[in-house]
Scaffold this motif. Structure first.
Motif, short mmCIF file in Angstrom:
data_model
loop_
_atom_site.label_atom_id
_atom_site.label_comp_id
_atom_site.label_asym_id
_atom_site.label_seq_id
_atom_site.Cartn_x
_atom_site.Cartn_y
_atom_site.Cartn_z
N LEU A 560 2.38 -9.20 -0.58
CA LEU A 560 3.50 -8.79 0.27
C LEU A 560 4.74 -8.46 -0.57
O LEU A 560 5.40 -7.47 -0.32
CB LEU A 560 3.84 -9.91 1.26
CG LEU A 560 3.17 -9.87 2.63
CD1 LEU A 560 3.80 -10.88 3.56
CD2 LEU A 560 3.20 -8.48 3.24
N GLY A 561 5.02 -9.30 -1.52
CA GLY A 561 6.26 -9.08 -2.30
C GLY A 561 5.97 -8.67 -3.72
O GLY A 561 6.29 -9.41 -4.64
N GLY A 562 5.31 -7.57 -3.90
CA GLY A 562 4.98 -7.11 -5.25
C GLY A 562 3.72 -7.79 -5.77
O GLY A 562 3.17 -8.67 -5.13
N GLY A 563 3.27 -7.38 -6.91
CA GLY A 563 2.03 -7.94 -7.47
C GLY A 563 0.88 -6.96 -7.32
O GLY A 563 1.04 -5.88 -6.73
N ARG A 564 -0.28 -7.37 -7.83
CA ARG A 564 -1.43 -6.48 -7.84
C ARG A 564 -2.43 -6.85 -6.75
O ARG A 564 -2.59 -8.04 -6.44
CB ARG A 564 -2.13 -6.59 -9.20
CG ARG A 564 -1.99 -5.30 -10.01
CD ARG A 564 -2.53 -5.38 -11.42
NE ARG A 564 -3.16 -6.59 -11.86
CZ ARG A 564 -4.48 -6.71 -12.06
NH1 ARG A 564 -5.29 -5.71 -11.80
NH2 ARG A 564 -4.99 -7.84 -12.50
N PHE A 565 -3.12 -5.82 -6.21
CA PHE A 565 -4.17 -6.07 -5.21
C PHE A 565 -5.26 -6.95 -5.82
O PHE A 565 -5.73 -6.69 -6.93
CB PHE A 565 -4.78 -4.74 -4.75
CG PHE A 565 -5.94 -4.91 -3.81
CD1 PHE A 565 -5.74 -5.17 -2.46
CD2 PHE A 565 -7.25 -4.85 -4.28
CE1 PHE A 565 -6.83 -5.33 -1.61
CE2 PHE A 565 -8.34 -5.02 -3.44
CZ PHE A 565 -8.11 -5.26 -2.10
N GLY A 566 -5.59 -7.98 -5.10
CA GLY A 566 -6.67 -8.86 -5.57
C GLY A 566 -6.21 -9.89 -6.59
O GLY A 566 -7.00 -10.68 -7.07
N ASP A 567 -4.95 -9.87 -6.92
CA ASP A 567 -4.48 -10.81 -7.93
C ASP A 567 -3.16 -11.43 -7.47
O ASP A 567 -2.16 -11.43 -8.18
CB ASP A 567 -4.29 -10.06 -9.26
CG ASP A 567 -4.05 -11.04 -10.42
OD1 ASP A 567 -4.44 -12.22 -10.26
OD2 ASP A 567 -3.43 -10.64 -11.42
N THR A 568 -3.17 -11.89 -6.24
CA THR A 568 -1.95 -12.48 -5.68
C THR A 568 -2.26 -13.87 -5.12
O THR A 568 -3.38 -14.11 -4.67
CB THR A 568 -1.36 -11.55 -4.58
OG1 THR A 568 -0.16 -12.12 -4.12
CG2 THR A 568 -2.30 -11.39 -3.41
N ALA A 569 -1.29 -14.72 -5.15
CA ALA A 569 -1.49 -16.05 -4.55
C ALA A 569 -1.65 -15.87 -3.04
O ALA A 569 -0.97 -15.04 -2.43
CB ALA A 569 -0.29 -16.93 -4.84
N VAL A 570 -2.58 -16.65 -2.45
CA VAL A 570 -2.86 -16.47 -1.01
C VAL A 570 -1.60 -16.64 -0.17
O VAL A 570 -1.41 -15.98 0.85
CB VAL A 570 -3.97 -17.44 -0.51
CG1 VAL A 570 -5.32 -17.01 -1.02
CG2 VAL A 570 -3.67 -18.87 -0.88
N ALA A 571 -0.69 -17.50 -0.61
CA ALA A 571 0.53 -17.75 0.17
C ALA A 571 1.40 -16.50 0.20
O ALA A 571 2.18 -16.30 1.15
CB ALA A 571 1.30 -18.91 -0.44
N ASP A 572 1.29 -15.64 -0.82
CA ASP A 572 2.13 -14.43 -0.88
C ASP A 572 1.40 -13.19 -0.35
O ASP A 572 1.88 -12.07 -0.49
CB ASP A 572 2.55 -14.17 -2.34
CG ASP A 572 3.29 -15.36 -2.93
OD1 ASP A 572 4.02 -16.02 -2.15
OD2 ASP A 572 3.12 -15.63 -4.13
N SER A 573 0.25 -13.39 0.23
CA SER A 573 -0.55 -12.26 0.70
C SER A 573 -0.12 -11.84 2.12
O SER A 573 0.65 -12.56 2.78
CB SER A 573 -2.03 -12.65 0.74
OG SER A 573 -2.21 -13.65 1.72
N ALA A 574 -0.66 -10.70 2.55
CA ALA A 574 -0.38 -10.22 3.91
C ALA A 574 -0.87 -11.25 4.93
O ALA A 574 -0.20 -11.51 5.94
CB ALA A 574 -1.07 -8.88 4.13
N PHE A 575 -2.00 -11.84 4.66
CA PHE A 575 -2.54 -12.84 5.58
C PHE A 575 -1.60 -14.04 5.67
O PHE A 575 -1.31 -14.55 6.75
CB PHE A 575 -3.94 -13.29 5.11
CG PHE A 575 -4.65 -14.16 6.10
CD1 PHE A 575 -5.39 -13.61 7.13
CD2 PHE A 575 -4.56 -15.54 6.02
CE1 PHE A 575 -6.04 -14.42 8.05
CE2 PHE A 575 -5.20 -16.36 6.95
CZ PHE A 575 -5.94 -15.79 7.95
N GLY A 576 -1.11 -14.45 4.51
CA GLY A 576 -0.18 -15.58 4.47
C GLY A 576 1.08 -15.27 5.25
O GLY A 576 1.60 -16.11 5.99
#
Lengths: 750, 89
Positions: A560-576
């Motif tokens: 959600l807030g920058g970073g690479r697809f597939g390499d993000t902490a789950v808390a920072d993901s769209a689902f989170g």
């Protein structure tokens, strides 16, 4: 005499026609569940499903067989109890018999219920149709101590009677020969029943009037049908020249019979025919088949309003304890195989093609294997549930349970028949919502439709078992049983409240509940139904759960807030991010962690998805890639040796369920997934993890079952009522979870 | 005991009846009541009071690719209970 099957059966919905060869037409008829379709399959070599649903045959099916080089066309007609058509199925049969006038009618009569079967036989004989009677299930009759003199029966009915056992194919050659022999004769021997002075006086002038019309035959049978108020025959007669006058005469005759006997003519006809059948049965059979006394006694206990209810709860308790406790070793074994060898092999394969560490590995290990694997782990639980359900079905117990529940249903303002959709709801809420169509009034349908989603469907079971296994180890069965019970209670309460406040009472339609025979369940039938149901769950894992797992993984991979697809902490993901929007509403329930809200959100797709999402969120399979390589023989030991140990433990757990012996000790060491879930629930509730888990389970029980169920509600009751129902379910779920959590805190539990 | 008496008993029963309760009320056996119900059914005076669950589920629309058709839906429990209501007479 040679006979053979021409394996060319076909089913279609259009009327069967005589072929170019103008083969003699042989119609097969009989009452539902008489074994008619099985007999047809043997005669025609057809492949058609044979079930136990009453009135199973809804399409006409055709086949052919040959006797001495003469071909016969076989037509399988829908089951019917008599020749007065009321339902569409009966209309098809009666129309065919009257319009097509088949050369021979093979009537399948149930030898174990000769009384009940002879009504149709007698009516067909009265209609002047040439008949061969397949006296089916003679083995069942024999076991019940009934001996039938088939020669005497044949004389009474004016038709050849062939003893058969359609399930085993016994008597088929004789049926074919009898058909050939009957087709060679030119006249039918009609059965003439004496209907008594009053009715015979009414029949005589009608017969005379009908006899003058060529197209209306046979006159005596037509006269009887007119006096019995058969509307279909009335329409036929009305269409004939001078039919109007005949109908007027019939109406006058009906009135005269009613005035003279004090009863409607159809009842007088039924009484006389019944008397004739009883005397015939008495003459041709010796029976010891009065219902065994033990069965009546057991029936009385199981349908008693107090004892029956206690028995119902006890049976449910045993079923659910069996489902959860006995299968625990198998669940552990599958879990170990999925988390261990399968995940390692998948990671190894991905490494072999050079894709390790990338999004492909994440999708396969963290998405698909973690999600689908977490659901497949519960296959033994559902398999056991379906096995028990199959036993209850096949034994005839579910019908007894229905009569017990009938009283509760009626107290809640639901019709007794609401139990049928509610029980179907234990399997799946979707067909259960559609099954509300079987109820008589719109009010009953709506009320039951609102109650059904609270019944605990089998898709919710993995969620209960997963969380109860972590937080209430050793009492999983108690938790699951409580959820099933709570579902019934909430369903009844919702119906009671809605029924008393929003919907007006309607008149009750009086009815009789006919229970099937009590019997020992057939291992073959129970196994087949459990296998079919379990396989449907596996298919579901391969379709709906797989798709949902991939979607959840995608949402977990989108930063959600920058970073690479597939390499993000789950808390920072769209689902989170989406889950955190819902999370504040769940905090009062002790579910303060966004992962719990996310899992519940995904459960709207299907309830098993709560499990797959939980597994993905807490990363059950993610450590596969990082695991040190393990020797192949260790993996084989996990699979082979683990299976043998699980099987042994399962077998030992069965007697332990009833207090005989002790079950093998269960490996209590929590897995990484279990530890992560426990920690999350503890954190989200400020240290009251067990109560929060219970609130979570209650929420899963009570909120919207799945999108398919919502779709079924919309289909049946419209968009507005669907939203009312879905909103109501969410409110009830929230309140239920709130009461459980805060009630537990107040009581000092957890 | 006549078919008319049985029909009256069904019509005026305040709660759904079973062959066992009807037998007690009419002072006869369950087998007799069952045989008489068959006679009334063959005369179309009573009949199945509702469609069967398998006739009603158009779940192909809801269960998507997994629906094997209502008559083969493995999740529809076969309760085996028949409900008969007065049709005419």
């Amino acid at each position: 005499m040679r006979s053979r099957v021409v394996p060319a059966a076909r089913c279609h919905s259009s009327p069967p026609l005589r072929g170019a060869g103008d083969f003699p037409v042989v119609a097969i008829t009989g009452s539902p569940n008489s074994g008619k379709t099985t007999l047809f399959n043997h005669l025609a070599g057809a492949r058609q499903l044979v079930g136990n649903w009453p009135g199973h045959t809804v399409e006409r099916c055709e086949g052919r067989f040959e006797v001495d080089d003469t071909s016969y066309r076989l037509v399988d007609l829908p089951g019917t109890f008599g020749l007065i058509a009321v339902s569409a199925d009966e209309e098809i049969t009666v129309d065919f018999l009257l319009d097509e006038r088949p050369d021979i009618v093979v009537t399948v009569a149930d030898a174990s219920n000769l009384d009940g079967s002879l009504h149709l036989v007698a009516q067909i004989a009265e209609a002047g149709l040439r008949q061969v009677i397949a006296l089916n299930m003679v083995d069942v009759a024999d076991r019940r101590g009934t001996r039938i003199d088939t020669d005497e029966l044949a004389r009474a009915l004016g038709a050849e009677v062939i003893p058969t056992m359609a399930r085993r194919g016994t008597g088929m050659l004789e049926v074919r020969r009898a058909v050939a022999s009957a087709a060679g004769s030119t006249v039918a021997v009609p059965v003439v029943i004496d209907y008594g002075r009053s009715l015979e006086r009414a029949i005589a002038p009608l017969v005379k009037a009908l006899a003058s019309h060529d197209g209306l035959a046979p006159p005596r049978w037509l006269a009887l049908q007119l006096l019995a108020g058969d509307e279909a025959v009335g329409r036929r007669v009305a269409a004939a020249t001078g039919g109007g006058r005949i109908l007027e005469a019939a109406a006058a005759a009906r009135a005269a019979v009613t005035a003279e006997t004090g009863e409607e003519p159809e009842l007088v006809i039924a009484e006389r025919r019944f008397a004739w059948i009883r005397s015939t049965v008495h003459r041709v059979s010796v029976s010891a088949n009065a219902t065994p006394r033990w069965r009546n006694r057991v029936d009385r206990v199981l349908t008693h309003r107090v004892v029956g209810l206690a028995a119902f709860l006890a049976i449910m308790w045993v079923v659910l304890r069996f489902t959860t406790d006995v299968t625990a070793p198998m669940v552990d074994w599958i879990g170990a195989v999925v988390r261990g060898p399968v995940s390692r092999w998948a990671a190894g394969l991905i490494g072999l093609v050079g894709l390790e560490g990338g999004w492909v590995e994440g999708l396969v290990i963290d998405g698909i294997l973690a999600g689908v694997g977490a659901v497949l782990v519960f296959v033994p639980v559902l398999g056991a549930l379906y096995l028990m359900l199959g036993m209850l079905e096949d034994s005839g117990y579910l019908a007894r349970a229905a009569t017990v529940m009938d009283r509760l249903m009626r107290a809640a303002g639901l019709p007794g028949k609401a139990f049928v959709p509610l029980v179907i709801g234990f399997g799946c809420n979707v067909p259960a919502i559609y099954a509300t169509r079987t109820l008589d009034t719109k009010r009953d349908r709506l009320l039951t439709g609102l109650a059904v989603p609270f019944m605990s469907c089998s898709a919710r079971l993995p969620v209960y078992v997963l969380l109860a296994g972590i937080f209430f180890a050793g009492n999983t069965g108690v938790v699951v049983f409580s959820m099933y019970l709570l579902g019934i209670v909430v369903a009844i309460l919702v119906a009671l409240i809605v029924g008393r406040t929003a919907l007006a009472e309607n008149d009750r339609v009086p009815f009789v509940m006919v229970l099937p025979d009590f019997r020992l369940p057939s291992a073959r039938v129970v196994w087949a139904s459990a296998r079919q149901r379990t396989w449907s769950m596996v298919r579901r894992a391969g379709t709906v759960i797989l798709s949902a797992s991939v979607v959840v993984w995608l949402l977990l991979s989108i930063p959600l807030g920058g970073g690479r697809f597939g390499d993000t902490a789950v808390a920072d993901s769209a689902f989170g991010g989406v889950s955190r929007l819902v999370s504040p509403a769940m905090r009062p329930l002790g579910l303060g962690e966004w992962e719990q809200s996310g899992a519940l959100l995904s459960g709207l797709i299907a309830k098993e998805v709560v499990v797959s999402t939980t597994a993905q969120l807490y990363g059950s399979g993610s450590d596969a890639a990082g695991q040190p390589s393990v020797a192949a023989d260790s993996d084989l030991n996990t699979i082979g040796g683990g299976f043998v140990r699980a099987l042994t433990a399962t077998v030992r757990a069965i007697p332990a369920l009833f207090g005989f012996g002790t079950p093998d000790p269960v490996d209590d060491a929590p897995t990484d997934l279990e530890s992560a879930i426990r920690e999350s629930f503890d954190t989200g509730s400020g240290g009251h993890g067990s109560l929060a888990a219970l609130a979570f389970i209650v929420f899963v029980l009570l909120y919207t079952p799945c999108v398919a169920a919502a779709g079924a509600l919309r289909h049946e009751f419209g968009t507005r009522l669907m939203w009312v129902s879905v909103t109501g379910q969410l409110v009830v779920a929230w309140l239920g979870a709130f009461v459980v959590y805060h009630g537990g805190l107040l009581a000092g539990l957890g | 005991m006549t078919l008319g008496m049985l029909l009256d008993e069904i019509r005026h029963s305040p709660v759904p009846a079973t062959p066992a309760t009807l037998a007690i009320r009419l002072g006869t056996t369950v087998d007799d009541v069952t045989a008489m119900l068959s006679a009334l059914r063959a005369a179309a005076m009573i009949g199945q009071s509702a469609a069967r669950p398998t006739d009603t589920c158009p779940s192909a629309t809801s269960c998507a690719v997994m629906c094997p058709g209502p008559t083969r839906c493995p999740l529809i429990a076969d309760i085996g209970l028949e409900t008969l209501a007065v049709r005419r007479g």
